[in-house]
Design a protein around this motif. Structure first.
Motif, PDB file in Angstrom:
ATOM      1  N   GLY A  88       0.821  -1.210   0.000  1.00  0.00           N
ATOM      2  CA  GLY A  88       0.000   0.000   0.000  1.00  0.00           C
ATOM      3  C   GLY A  88       0.854   1.258   0.000  1.00  0.00           C
ATOM      4  N   MET A  89       0.206   2.401  -0.306  1.00  0.00           N
ATOM      5  CA  MET A  89       0.966   3.650  -0.404  1.00  0.00           C
ATOM      6  C   MET A  89       0.181   4.816   0.168  1.00  0.00           C
ATOM      7  N   VAL A  90       0.908   5.665   0.905  1.00  0.00           N
ATOM      8  CA  VAL A  90       0.353   6.912   1.438  1.00  0.00           C
ATOM      9  C   VAL A  90       1.179   8.047   0.849  1.00  0.00           C
ATOM     10  N   PHE A  91       0.490   9.044   0.300  1.00  0.00           N
ATOM     11  CA  PHE A  91       1.176  10.076  -0.473  1.00  0.00           C
ATOM     12  C   PHE A  91       1.501  11.312   0.369  1.00  0.00           C
ATOM     13  N   ASN A  95      -5.101  12.647   0.498  1.00  0.00           N
ATOM     14  CA  ASN A  95      -5.944  12.623  -0.703  1.00  0.00           C
ATOM     15  C   ASN A  95      -7.192  11.764  -0.496  1.00  0.00           C
ATOM     16  N   PRO A  96      -7.993  12.069   0.546  1.00  0.00           N
ATOM     17  CA  PRO A  96      -9.265  11.347   0.660  1.00  0.00           C
ATOM     18  C   PRO A  96     -10.158  11.704  -0.533  1.00  0.00           C
ATOM     19  N   PHE A  97     -11.045  10.787  -0.896  1.00  0.00           N
ATOM     20  CA  PHE A  97     -11.984  11.082  -1.980  1.00  0.00           C
ATOM     21  C   PHE A  97     -13.007  12.085  -1.434  1.00  0.00           C
ATOM     22  N   PRO A  98     -13.037  13.312  -1.967  1.00  0.00           N
ATOM     23  CA  PRO A  98     -13.783  14.391  -1.310  1.00  0.00           C
ATOM     24  C   PRO A  98     -15.290  14.191  -1.249  1.00  0.00           C
ATOM     25  N   THR A  99     -15.855  13.484  -2.237  1.00  0.00           N
ATOM     26  CA  THR A  99     -17.307  13.308  -2.246  1.00  0.00           C
ATOM     27  C   THR A  99     -17.749  12.085  -1.446  1.00  0.00           C
ATOM     28  N   MET A 100     -16.797  11.275  -0.977  1.00  0.00           N
ATOM     29  CA  MET A 100     -17.128  10.070  -0.213  1.00  0.00           C
ATOM     30  C   MET A 100     -17.147  10.373   1.277  1.00  0.00           C
ATOM     31  N   SER A 101     -17.994   9.649   1.992  1.00  0.00           N
ATOM     32  CA  SER A 101     -18.015   9.762   3.446  1.00  0.00           C
ATOM     33  C   SER A 101     -16.720   9.191   4.032  1.00  0.00           C
ATOM     34  N   VAL A 139     -13.708  10.189  15.062  1.00  0.00           N
ATOM     35  CA  VAL A 139     -14.671  10.287  13.961  1.00  0.00           C
ATOM     36  C   VAL A 139     -15.853   9.326  14.081  1.00  0.00           C
ATOM     37  N   LYS A 140     -15.895   8.511  15.126  1.00  0.00           N
ATOM     38  CA  LYS A 140     -16.903   7.432  15.184  1.00  0.00           C
ATOM     39  C   LYS A 140     -18.338   7.948  15.150  1.00  0.00           C
ATOM     40  N   ASP A 141     -18.553   9.206  15.549  1.00  0.00           N
ATOM     41  CA  ASP A 141     -19.915   9.760  15.546  1.00  0.00           C
ATOM     42  C   ASP A 141     -20.220  10.559  14.287  1.00  0.00           C
ATOM     43  N   ARG A 142     -19.314  10.574  13.327  1.00  0.00           N
ATOM     44  CA  ARG A 142     -19.552  11.340  12.093  1.00  0.00           C
ATOM     45  C   ARG A 142     -19.026  10.612  10.860  1.00  0.00           C
ATOM     46  N   LEU A 143     -19.194   9.308  10.859  1.00  0.00           N
ATOM     47  CA  LEU A 143     -18.694   8.494   9.747  1.00  0.00           C
ATOM     48  C   LEU A 143     -19.378   8.827   8.426  1.00  0.00           C
ATOM     49  N   HIS A 144     -20.565   9.456   8.514  1.00  0.00           N
ATOM     50  CA  HIS A 144     -21.332   9.783   7.303  1.00  0.00           C
ATOM     51  C   HIS A 144     -20.876  11.077   6.655  1.00  0.00           C
ATOM     52  N   LEU A 145     -20.035  11.859   7.360  1.00  0.00           N
ATOM     53  CA  LEU A 145     -19.595  13.140   6.813  1.00  0.00           C
ATOM     54  C   LEU A 145     -18.484  12.932   5.772  1.00  0.00           C
ATOM     55  N   PRO A 146     -18.284  13.885   4.866  1.00  0.00           N
ATOM     56  CA  PRO A 146     -17.245  13.719   3.850  1.00  0.00           C
ATOM     57  C   PRO A 146     -15.849  13.645   4.466  1.00  0.00           C
ATOM     58  N   GLY A 147     -14.979  12.871   3.839  1.00  0.00           N
ATOM     59  CA  GLY A 147     -13.607  12.784   4.318  1.00  0.00           C
ATOM     60  C   GLY A 147     -12.915  14.131   4.294  1.00  0.00           C
ATOM     61  N   CYS A 159      -6.315   8.373   5.184  1.00  0.00           N
ATOM     62  CA  CYS A 159      -5.661   7.724   4.042  1.00  0.00           C
ATOM     63  C   CYS A 159      -4.877   6.491   4.483  1.00  0.00           C
ATOM     64  N   ILE A 160      -4.289   6.553   5.665  1.00  0.00           N
ATOM     65  CA  ILE A 160      -3.600   5.380   6.212  1.00  0.00           C
ATOM     66  C   ILE A 160      -4.606   4.287   6.524  1.00  0.00           C
ATOM     67  N   ALA A 161      -5.760   4.657   7.093  1.00  0.00           N
ATOM     68  CA  ALA A 161      -6.819   3.669   7.365  1.00  0.00           C
ATOM     69  C   ALA A 161      -7.279   3.020   6.071  1.00  0.00           C
ATOM     70  N   ARG A 162      -7.431   3.813   5.012  1.00  0.00           N
ATOM     71  CA  ARG A 162      -7.839   3.286   3.699  1.00  0.00           C
ATOM     72  C   ARG A 162      -6.800   2.307   3.170  1.00  0.00           C
ATOM     73  N   ALA A 163      -5.512   2.634   3.403  1.00  0.00           N
ATOM     74  CA  ALA A 163      -4.436   1.762   2.920  1.00  0.00           C
ATOM     75  C   ALA A 163      -4.413   0.431   3.671  1.00  0.00           C
ATOM     76  N   ILE A 164      -4.612   0.463   4.994  1.00  0.00           N
ATOM     77  CA  ILE A 164      -4.515  -0.786   5.762  1.00  0.00           C
ATOM     78  C   ILE A 164      -5.794  -1.618   5.702  1.00  0.00           C
ATOM     79  N   ALA A 165      -6.899  -1.015   5.217  1.00  0.00           N
ATOM     80  CA  ALA A 165      -8.164  -1.756   5.137  1.00  0.00           C
ATOM     81  C   ALA A 165      -8.074  -2.943   4.182  1.00  0.00           C
TER      82      ALA A 165
END
Length: 259
Positions: A88-91, A95-101, A139-147, A159-165
């Protein structure tokens, strides 16, 4: 989960231009390897060869070997997409996907790999990955909000969480703190120290203090001049590199005489 990488006589080309020449390196499992050196000496280029990310640039290719636990990452029939799942890679900039929660950002890589996942398993993976990135409690109470609603430091940990998922073996980090404030930088450094218990980590950094703090081994890259290829000058335990390096150019760079 983590794996060792053995690099042997690796050369990186962009068309006819030799960008990095003759790298020999052992990247130990469950450790942090820092790559240091002046701008333009091939550190980030070399880093991207470890998960074949450089191949997205037209006419880029390598010769030599990068072997991860017996498998040559450039061997015939090896799928670069699978290599990128394992490495995996972290830049440099978050760079979270802005329109995604926040939750969907964590799951993006898993879905990209066409893994079917139930709602319950997805929720569990989101919590586990965000916990692994030291972000869950924030963030556990706002998982629905944009990244993009998170601070810069939180976005980088997302982004690190996304990489290790996607459960990689290796994490590559290309100057992951260069765009962050000192407090966020410290949070990322603490996280790196925890993550090495489960992952092999390679980090490019221009911050000598950061390299000294977080890494077990350090490799120094340099370049002879404009248009020349980058070289790995030396590599050793970080304590040795920062106290008694073998090469004068390493000592000059670490002490701030150039770069």
């Amino acid at each position: 989960m983590s794996k060792r990488i053995d690099v042997n006589d690796l050369n990186v080309y962009y068309g006819d231009f030799l960008a990095v020449e003759g790298v020999d390196m052992v990247i130990e499992a469950r450790s942090v390897t820092a790559l240091i050196g002046p701008s333009g000496c091939g550190k980030s280029t070399f880093l991207r060869t470890l998960n074949r990310m450089h191949e997205v640039i037209p006419k880029a290719y390598v010769t030599g070997k990068a072997v991860m636990d017996g498998q040559d990452l450039y061997g015939p029939g090896v799928d670069p997409v699978e290599v990128r799942r394992q490495v995996g890679m972290v830049f440099q900039r978050p760079n979270p996907f802005p329109t995604m929660s926040i939750a969907d950002n964590v799951l993006a890589g898993v879905r990209l790999n066409n893994r079917r996942i139930s709602k319950g398993a997805a929720a569990e993976l989101v919590e586990r990955s965000l916990t692994g990135a030291n972000l869950w409690n924030e963030v556990k109470d706002r998982l629905h909000l944009p990244g993009s609603s998170l601070s810069g430091g939180q976005q980088q940990r997302l982004c690190i969480a996304r990489a290790i998922a996607v459960e990689p073996q290796v994490l590559l980090m290309d100057e992951p703190c260069s765009a962050l404030d000192p407090i966020s930088t410290l949070a990322i450094e603490d996280l790196i120290s925890e993550l090495k218990n489960d992952y092999t980590i390679v980090i490019v950094t221009h911050n000598m203090q950061q390299a000294a703090r977080v890494s077990d081994r350090t490799g120094f890259f340099n370049i002879a001049g404009t248009g020349k290829p980058g070289h790995l000058i030396e590599m050793d335990d970080t304590t040795t590199m920062f106290s008694t390096p073998s090469e004068k150019s390493t000592e000059d760079y670490i002490s701030g005489r150039f770069g």
